[in-house]
Each structure stands twice: as C-alpha cells, then as structure tokens.
Write an enzyme that holds these catalytic residues in place. Structure first.
Site, PDB file in Angstrom:
ATOM      1  N   ARG B 296       0.827  -1.220   0.000  1.00  0.00           N
ATOM      2  CA  ARG B 296       0.000   0.000   0.000  1.00  0.00           C
ATOM      3  C   ARG B 296       0.854   1.261   0.000  1.00  0.00           C
ATOM      4  NH1 ARG B 296      -5.319  -1.912   3.628  1.00  0.00           N
ATOM      5  NH2 ARG B 296      -6.134  -3.118   1.881  1.00  0.00           N
ATOM      6  N   TYR B 440      -6.106  -0.822  -6.967  1.00  0.00           N
ATOM      7  CA  TYR B 440      -5.550  -2.071  -6.422  1.00  0.00           C
ATOM      8  C   TYR B 440      -4.919  -1.915  -5.031  1.00  0.00           C
ATOM      9  CZ  TYR B 440      -1.073  -1.120  -9.080  1.00  0.00           C
ATOM     10  OH  TYR B 440       0.075  -0.615  -9.611  1.00  0.00           O
ATOM     11  N   GLU B 441      -4.611  -3.028  -4.431  1.00  0.00           N
ATOM     12  CA  GLU B 441      -4.166  -3.074  -3.022  1.00  0.00           C
ATOM     13  C   GLU B 441      -5.206  -2.460  -2.092  1.00  0.00           C
ATOM     14  OE1 GLU B 441      -1.813  -4.915  -2.482  1.00  0.00           O
ATOM     15  OE2 GLU B 441      -0.814  -4.950  -4.424  1.00  0.00           O
ATOM     16  N   GLY B 442      -6.465  -2.678  -2.394  1.00  0.00           N
ATOM     17  CA  GLY B 442      -7.537  -2.087  -1.595  1.00  0.00           C
ATOM     18  C   GLY B 442      -7.960  -0.783  -2.221  1.00  0.00           C
ATOM     19  N   GLN B 447      -9.431   2.018   1.836  1.00  0.00           N
ATOM     20  CA  GLN B 447      -8.414   2.724   2.628  1.00  0.00           C
ATOM     21  C   GLN B 447      -9.089   3.674   3.618  1.00  0.00           C
ATOM     22  OE1 GLN B 447      -5.309   1.740   2.221  1.00  0.00           O
ATOM     23  NE2 GLN B 447      -5.891   0.496   0.460  1.00  0.00           N
TER      24      GLN B 447
END
Lengths: 598, 598
Positions: B296, B440-442, B447
């Site tokens: 992240r 991506y990555e959440g 977040q």
C-alpha cells in the site's frame, strides 16, 4: 457491458413540471411538439439509443477507424447502418427549419433526445453532431443560394459536416493560424494548409463531407481580424446539386488517441482546394463562434451524457456485486454477502453522480429552452433575457458539466474496483471518452476565462445580475415554507459566496487582470454549483407540489427526487466555501515563481 | 514524449533538512548510508530511471504483453535488458538484509529511489515491486529453511514474485475465496483454483516466478479465518536450489486493461499445483497483510510518482507552447505569442501539482523513515510511536496520494489541450497508468474505511492523538514567529477541522456505523491535507532557516519552496472546510433511497 436506459421520465419531469416547457406554445414549432408528442418523440429516441446506438459503443472503441493507403477511412462495423437509421428517422434535422428539409421542432427537444443518443454512443453521435454544427453556421451566415445548395443534403444526412480550426501550432490562439485562401477570381478561393484534430474529417458514412475551414485571405490583417470562414466540400457540387470531381482535400492521418475511437480524428491537408466564403471576408471568427456556441452546449451535453451512462453502469454493478456486509448488519442474509450498494461509500459515489446528473439535465434543458426563446420569441425583452441566460450559461455548462462528467465516469469506474480497470466492462471507455469533452471546443480553462472575462462584465453585468436575482427571488419566495426552508437556506449560502466572489472580482481584477485569471476556474465551478442549486430548488419544489396533489403513479420517483436534491444541498453545495476561499487569495502566490523555477 | 528528471535535490532537502534522516545513524544500515553515500545512491538511481527505464515507458504502453498459445508471456521489447540492469545494480535487494544477498540499506533510501524509477516506468517497475512484496512476506513469515531456499534468488532477481488474492467473485471480501489446498502428506499441498488480476503473473524476465497464493485448506473454517498463504513456484526447486519440473500453474489469459500495458496482468489457473504453507495454517490473511501494508505504501508512491512525472511533462510543455498573450501584457514580445506558462490558469494547474508533489514526497519519506525506526530501533517507545505513525499514515498515503496522483495526471494532460488527448505526447498514458493505483491493493474507499474504522480507534486513538499533538505543537512553537505565522495559522485551522471531524465521528459513528462509512472518504482526504500541511510547515521552516544561514547555492530552490508552501496553505488547505461540512451531514440522506430507486 453496461446496459443503458434512457431517462425519459426524468426528462418529462423537467420539461413539464420544472421549466414550464408547455408555456411556450406561442413559439413556432412548440405547438407542433405538445407534451404528448414530445413523449412520443423521446420514446422513439430512447429506442434508437438503447437498441441501435448503444450496442455499437464498445465495437466502436475496439475497432476504431482505419485509414487506408488512398486516404479513405473506414468506420467501425455497424456504424453505417446505425447512421442510416438515425438519418431516416429524421433526427438530423429535428430542429432545422422545414424549408431545408428539417422538422422545425424546438432545440429543447433536440437536446433532450441528444442526451440519450450521446449516452449510448458518444463517438458515433459526433458524426451527426458536427454536421448539425455546420448546418447551424450555414443557416446563420450563408447566402440564400448557399443554404439551398448545401443544407438539404446535410439535413438529409447524405452529406456530413466538419469544423476546421486547429493547426499544429495553434488551437486556443486562432490569431496564429496560417492556412491561406487565394481568390480564384470567380468568387471561389484556393484553400491551402494543414488542420489537425478534425473530428469526422474523413469517413465512409456519407457521400460528401462539407468542411468549414478557417483560413486567411491573402493580404488580410494579422491576428484574428484577418480570418475568414470557407465552405470546402470533399467532392465538388454543381449548380444542380450533382456531385463532381474530388476536391484537393485529403486525410493525411488518423490520430491515435485516448478515447472516442469510433470517431475519426483526422489530420486534414488542403492543397489549393476550392472553397467558398461563408459570411463576411475577415468575419470568420464571428461566424465560427455561431458553431462554437452551439457546439459548446453540445459538448456540455456530452459530459453530462457520459456521467449519466457511467452512473447507470455503476448502479447495475452495485446492485449485483456481492461483497462484504452492511455496517449496520446483513441486508441479504440469504446470500453469501450483501450487494455493495449497502455500503455508504458506494452510496456516496452513486448519490454524487445522481445529484449532478439530474441537476445537469435540468440546467441543459432550461438553457436549450432559452435558446429557443432567444431565436423564436417576438418579445424583445424576453428574447434579450433568454440570450443573456444562454451566453452566461454556455461556458458554465461546457466547463462544469464536462469536468463533472469525467469525474463521475471515474467514480463509476471506481465502483467496479479492478473490474472497472479492465476494458471488458466498458467503464474504462466512459472515462476515456468523457476525457475529451474537457478539452475540445475550448479547453475548460478557456471556458472559465470566457465566463469571467467576457460573459460576466458584458452589458454592465446584466446577465449575471439577472441570474443572481432569480436565485435570490427563489430563496425569498420559499423561505417561509417549512418544507423548502432547508434547501433555500443552503442555496442562499451558495449565492452569498458567489456574490462575494463576484464582488471580489470587481474590486480586484480590473486593475490586475491576473487576479481574474487566477480566480476563473474556481469561479466557474462556484457559479455552476449555484446554477445547479437553483435547478435543484425548483425540482424539489415541483416534486413537493406534485406529491401534495396527484402524484399520478410517480410518488416513489418524486420522493427519490427530493432525497437526491437534499443530498445536493447538504453534501455538494458546501464546496462553494472552498471555491470562495481560493478565489480570494488572488494571483500573487500563483504567479510568483519565475518560469525557470518550475 | 515527456522527458523525466529525477528530483534528487528535493529528495536530499527532505532527508537532510526536513525529516532529520541523519539523526538515526544508531540504526543498523543507517551508518552505511551517510548523507554523502545517499547522494551517490540517488544519483545512480536517477541515471537508471532517466536513461534506462524512461525510454521504455511508451514502448511498454504501445506493445503491451503478449500471451502465446502455450501460455507463455512476452514482455515489451527492451524490458528484459532494463530489468537485468536493475538487478545487476543491486536495486532489488537494496533494503533486504545482507544475509540473503541484499544491501541492508534503509527502506527510506529504497523509497527515495523507488519514486524515480516508478516515475520513469511504472509498468516495468511492477515486476520488481511485486517481488519485493513477496520477499517481505517470506522474510516476515517464512521458516529459516524457506528463507534460505527462496530469498537469495529473488533478491538476485533471477526469480520474481507475485501476490494472488483476487478471484472472479471476490476482491475486497477475501472471506469469499474458494481456492483450495489439499495436504499431500509430505508437508506440501495441492493448490487448485483461479486467481484474477495477477500482476506479473507470467512473463519472460526471470527463470522462475514465486507465487504467493491465498487458499483454503480442506476443512478450514469459513470466512477469513480459514485462509492460508502458500508459496507456489512456477518451476519446482529442489533442496539444492536447482530448477526441476514445471508446476501445475498457468496463465490462462492476459487482461485487456486501461493502462500499465507493459505489465502482464494475468488470469492464473492452479490445477493441483504443489505449494508450501507460508506462516501459520489459517493465518494467511495476517501474513498477506505484511505484504499488503508495504504494498500500500508502494502504491501510494506510484500515485505520487505518476503525479510528478506528469507534472514535469506539463511544465516542459507550458514553457515551450506559444499561445495567447499574458493578461498583464506580452511577456515574450519578440515571439508570435507568449509561452502558456504566463497564463494564471496554467499556473494554477502547475502550482497545484507541485504543491502536492513536494508535500507528498516529504510525507512518503518521513513514513519510510518511521518504517525503518519501527523495524530497527532498540527503543521500545520510539518503536511504538513509529509503528503508530506507519499504521495511521498507510491508508492516508495510499488513498490520498493515488487520488491526487491521478487528478494531477489529468491536470497535466489538460495543460496540453488536444495534444494531451492524443497518445503521441505520453500524457494520456500517465492518466491511464495512474488510474490503477486508486484501485488495487484495496480500493481507496477501503483505505478510507481502514483509517476510520481501524486505524483511528486503535489503542484508544493513540496514533491519531499523537499526530494531532505533533501538528498542534508545531503550530504553537512557531506561532510567534512572524515569518511562520501565516502558515501556522492555516495549518491550525486545518487541524481544528480535522479534530472537529474526529469528534463528530466519536459522537456519531459508534452507535451508527453507517455514519463512519459516510464520513470516511472525506475524513481520509481531510486527514491527508493536514498531514501534508504539517510537512509543508516543516519544509517552509527548514527553507527559511537555511536562507537565513548558508543557502549554499540553493537560494532560488529554497525561495521556490517557500512560495510553493504558501500556495499549499492559501489555496489547498481551505478544502478542509468543505470536507468537514460533508462529514457532519452524516449518513441519513446518503442511505435514504431504497436500492431499486436508483
């Protein structure tokens, strides 16, 4: 692939309950388009959009246009048939006078249907869109002979049109253009030069293409005062209307671009092509602005239409995609997860899009109605007021609705997560297509300058003052109404910020024009918020009134309308404060760095 | 094509003058990377970025990756050589302990160089980026034998890594995943299932690919508590490290996507592939989060890096493109028009990007330093404070810097007008590439929820309170300083809004969690503004101090720094008001519509 459903009921609500379309049947064309007939037209337009245009949207994006070695251009598969259906349905000339083959209906109706068609397939609709711009310019500036010669075939769709302004070294600053026109002695001219970014410059949808080209007649003054506008047909047309030889105009390349792949964006080369002066010598910029103003409203409509189409895609996905559980407890306990529409942050995206889209639709239709009044009314005062509204709102609609249309396409894509980033679902295409609307027909920064530098001070600020008065009167009229008070309060606060910003400009920008430039973008968006806020005030009031009377099966629609309006007032109007704060800082810090320090 | 110049001087300013990098030479690795050595490393990294990575950026976008009939994947021409140079330069293991072949240098240095490389070629840098994430997970959760077996080749770059989380029906909600693991009886497992959106899933840059795969061991509990993490090599590795048979893992397709075309985004099929448990049985989510948190920060860095690269392109164009005249009179009267950098609205774009970029760089480097302290310090209190900062700022950096990186790529594209929309100038690519970092990555909405729902209340709000205290103390310390007062005043106002929003959450979100969800996105951005504001306060102070002493040839750099900080405080900080207003409206209106009303 997102499906698309034309929002006919919402259009009818705006026309009938909000902007009072039915009060204008004294205007030519309006009597022929009574509310019943309009509903039938909208329904037909909706079918064309949903069944013919939309299925070709992704095809167009994937295939794009192909330029062949001989300079000819092929459009994506199916575009020709869809275009033919559009023309046969009489949509090209919907708002063109009957004497040139049109249907003579209000521009308001044209705009209402236009939204559906553009939402369904923006790239395809650019071919007729450019043609309609060219028709408008010839109608406004052509001689009778020119109108008779060029218009009927264009209205029929057999010939399409283009606008040729930009050259490699000049876009915004047209004074720099170098394309030249040399008189042939017979009234025609030899046109030479290169134009770039010419939408629909070459294609296979029509038997002729009527290029409107800005060029400089030999010996003309430098700068924008020496520019003339020319009609340059792809194929010569004799006095009987028969097609003759090819003209010396050719497509040199198709641009590889981010989106609107279905539209051929061409480099056009003019090599002593035969052209005919349209309007006055050296009056080209003025003539082109006839097209530009209508085109700017059309581009605002594109931004809005992309936002609407993307919103619908996001709604469908949010109702279907199962992921996680509601923070307030499972909503679909029988399923392995809840649909993501239960999550507040997904709602935030959907409600933000929805609130802008419905407000934008109302503002576009009101402005289209003002355009009809400006052109058709016999009452000079009414006409002037309508012209003022039109001039003032054109940059606002273009700048704000295209910025927001793109922003909302991005929001809608975000609702899809990773599935939005792959092309398969079509959300990336909305983003890529919507992006151009912020740029062409005058980049949005230019719209902001047009608003602050031209439209605001015009006639001693008459148009803006009238708008401020409209908003203030609306707030005053409903202030004591308990149901309306929360909304008028929010709107009044927005108006106060807008008036404070206007005052700041008056006090700070005259002596220091950079202060106007520095404030312009925020001012445009602040203006847009208040303009949409007024539309929302009127829509909420109309919905409340109808709910208090006979909702006629529309109760849930009207209740949703009020909730959406409340969202606009609570969540979106407060942005005016930040805009005002930025405007008030002026240009000093913004301009402080020397160019080499960047 | 935009050129790219690594901002080495600005990195050094942040490290040396702002965040006090030099005060930590008690930490392992820091003594080996003294300021002089860091400058040498940054300069080498800059060369690699400018001369090797950047020239391949457009190539990668145009060529993309190709999957062949046998499932193998070819990367764009030149990627293999650039990747080789990256590995040979020792960049892969810059921050990996020496015992596994790394250089054992601070993560701070790795992040500083990482910005340059990602700005130059985001898609290419994803191959090492994913590998570094996998290295981090194995370092944290692997047995000694696993570390010895897998890490040295990965650090060398001979083997790359991937993260396999997403399945067609589950992304955010990993509890739904269905990939399964069946014990072989010898400690290994048979892994079966389909994973999608797997970056660098298959390619030709390395001789092996080490997939980290989330799957459910037969009989494991439902939901996230039954997920385990496995090492699944593309090619079997025997105990001596020699490569053996191909494993039953294959790339079924490459996704067609909006951007990062140079990176192969794969559908990966596992068909009883041999895998090895990494970390504890059913502890997969925790292990994966080791990768995720670092990833992240890495994605936040991508957003920032795209914003910086796009900004540089816009600056170059704005200095060269001649169009129109300055509102305050011609600035280049000898030319046919002024460069567009004279126009306030162009400046607004450039200054907005610049102010965010420089603030973002400082926040990233400070957070990377905290990461080093959290991992390396022997002082428990210092370690805890650093861990708190890291946990709190990870969603802020990911969410805010990727949103802004994309927004600024769009701004930079806008500066180019129509030339930004065609692919030729490379600005469209920045927009298309930057877009993924928000997802991506959440996705950024996740977040925001992580910040509000987890990070904020953790340990009784300890991390947030410490941050608020830092900001308040900074404001208090410099309030009486006449040069600093305007900035501390703006920052204090931002802090007040943030604290008011935090209080609102405490009072309204506990009993009604939808209020937290409804507020989360605005809260994240409000938090980001204050975090960047504190960095700007510290940068302005550092610049003023150096200007008062020995500016050492940096005077114009330092003066520009102060102007840029002033722009941030005047023009950007006021947005906190609008965020607070939105947060305070709560969830009621947002959630009012039934799903079918959309």
């Amino acid at each position: 692939m997102p499906s698309y459903r034309a929002p006919v009921r919402d259009t009818l609500f705006v026309l009938n309950d909000v902007i009072g379309y039915g009060n204008h049947d004294n205007l030519p064309g309006f009597a022929d388009a009574s509310p019943d007939i309009i509903e039938a037209i909208l329904t037909e337009g909706a079918k064309l959009a949903e069944n013919v245009m939309q299925p070709l949207n992704r095809v167009g994006d994937q295939q794009g246009c192909t330029r062949h070695a001989d300079g000819s251009v092929t459009t994506p598969k199916g575009f020709d048939d869809a275009y033919r259906q559009y023309c046969e349905g009489g949509w090209m000339g919907l708002a063109v006078p009957a004497e040139f083959g049109g249907q003579g209906l209000p521009y308001t109706v044209h705009s209402a249907v236009g939204e559906y068609l553009v939402s369904a397939n923006m790239a395809l609709m650019m071919y007729p869109g450019l043609t309609q711009g060219a028709i408008a310019a010839i109608l406004a500036h052509g001689t009778d002979a020119q109108k008779r010669k060029w218009l009927p075939k264009m209205v029929e769709g057999a010939w399409t049109g283009t606008m040729n302004l930009t050259e490699p070294h000049c876009g915004t600053d047209l004074g720099l253009l170098t394309s030249k026109a040399v008189p042939n002695g017979d009234g025609s001219y030899k046109i030479s030069g290169q134009k770039i970014f010419i939408s629909a410059g070459e294609h296979d949808l029509s038997e002729n293409i009527i290029h409107l080209v800005l060029a400089r007649i030999e010996g003309a003054p430098a700068g924008v005062k020496g520019i003339s506008l020319f009609i340059v047909p792809k194929v010569a047309v004799d006095d009987d209307g028969a097609l003759g030889e090819s003209n010396a105009v050719s497509c040199g390349a198709i641009e590889e671009k981010m989106g609107i792949h279905g539209n051929a964006t061409c480099v056009m080369n003019y090599d002593e092509a035969t052209g005919y002066l349209l309007g006055e010598e050296n009056g080209g910029l003025k003539a082109m602005f006839t097209m530009m103003n209508e085109a700017r409203l059309g581009v605002g409509l594109q931004g809005h239409a992309m936002g609407e189409a993307a919103y619908q895609g996001a709604v469908d996905y949010a109702r279907e995609r199962l992921q996680g559980r509601s923070l307030s407890g499972p909503k679909a306990p029988e399923k392995k997860a809840d649909p993501i529409i239960v999550h507040p942050d997904i709602r935030r995206n959907l409600m933000s899009m929805r609130a802008f889209n419905e407000g934008g639709r109302a503002l576009i239709l009101l402005t289209a109605l003002k355009s009809d009044i400006a052109h058709l009314s016999e009452d000079a005062a009414e006409r002037q007021a309508a012209e003022d509204h039109l001039a003032l709102m054109t940059p606002v609609i273009k700048g704000v609705l295209t910025d927001k249309g793109f922003e909302h396409a991005v929001m809608a894509q975000q609702v899809f997560g990773g599935h939005g980033y792959v092309e398969e679902h079509g959300m990336s295409q909305f983003v890529r297509d919507a992006r151009i609307a912020m740029i062409y027909e005058g980049a949005n920064g230019i719209q902001a300058l047009d608003l602050v530098g031209r439209k605001l001070p015009a006639n001693g600020g008459r148009a803006a003052q009238a708008f401020f008065r409209d908003v203030a009167e609306f707030c005053e009229a409903h202030r004591a109404d308990e149901q309306m008070a929360p909304y008028t309060k929010a709107l009044k606060k927005g108006l106060n910020d807008l008036q404070a910003a206007s005052l700041w400009l008056m006090q700070n920008a005259v002596q220091k024009p950079d202060n106007a430039g520095a404030a312009s973008y925020d001012y445009m968006h602040l203006f847009g918020l208040v303009a949409l806020g007024l539309m929302w005030g009127r829509m909420i009031k109309a919905a409340q009134d109808r709910l208090a009377g006979d909702a006629d099966g529309d109760a849930s629609f009207l209740e949703a309308k009020i909730v959406t309006g409340r969202y606009f007032m609570e969540r979106i109007m407060p942005e005016t404060v930040a805009h005002l704060a930025r405007i008030s800082t002026g240009a000093d810090t913004m301009m402080a760095l020397p160019a080499e320090a960047f």
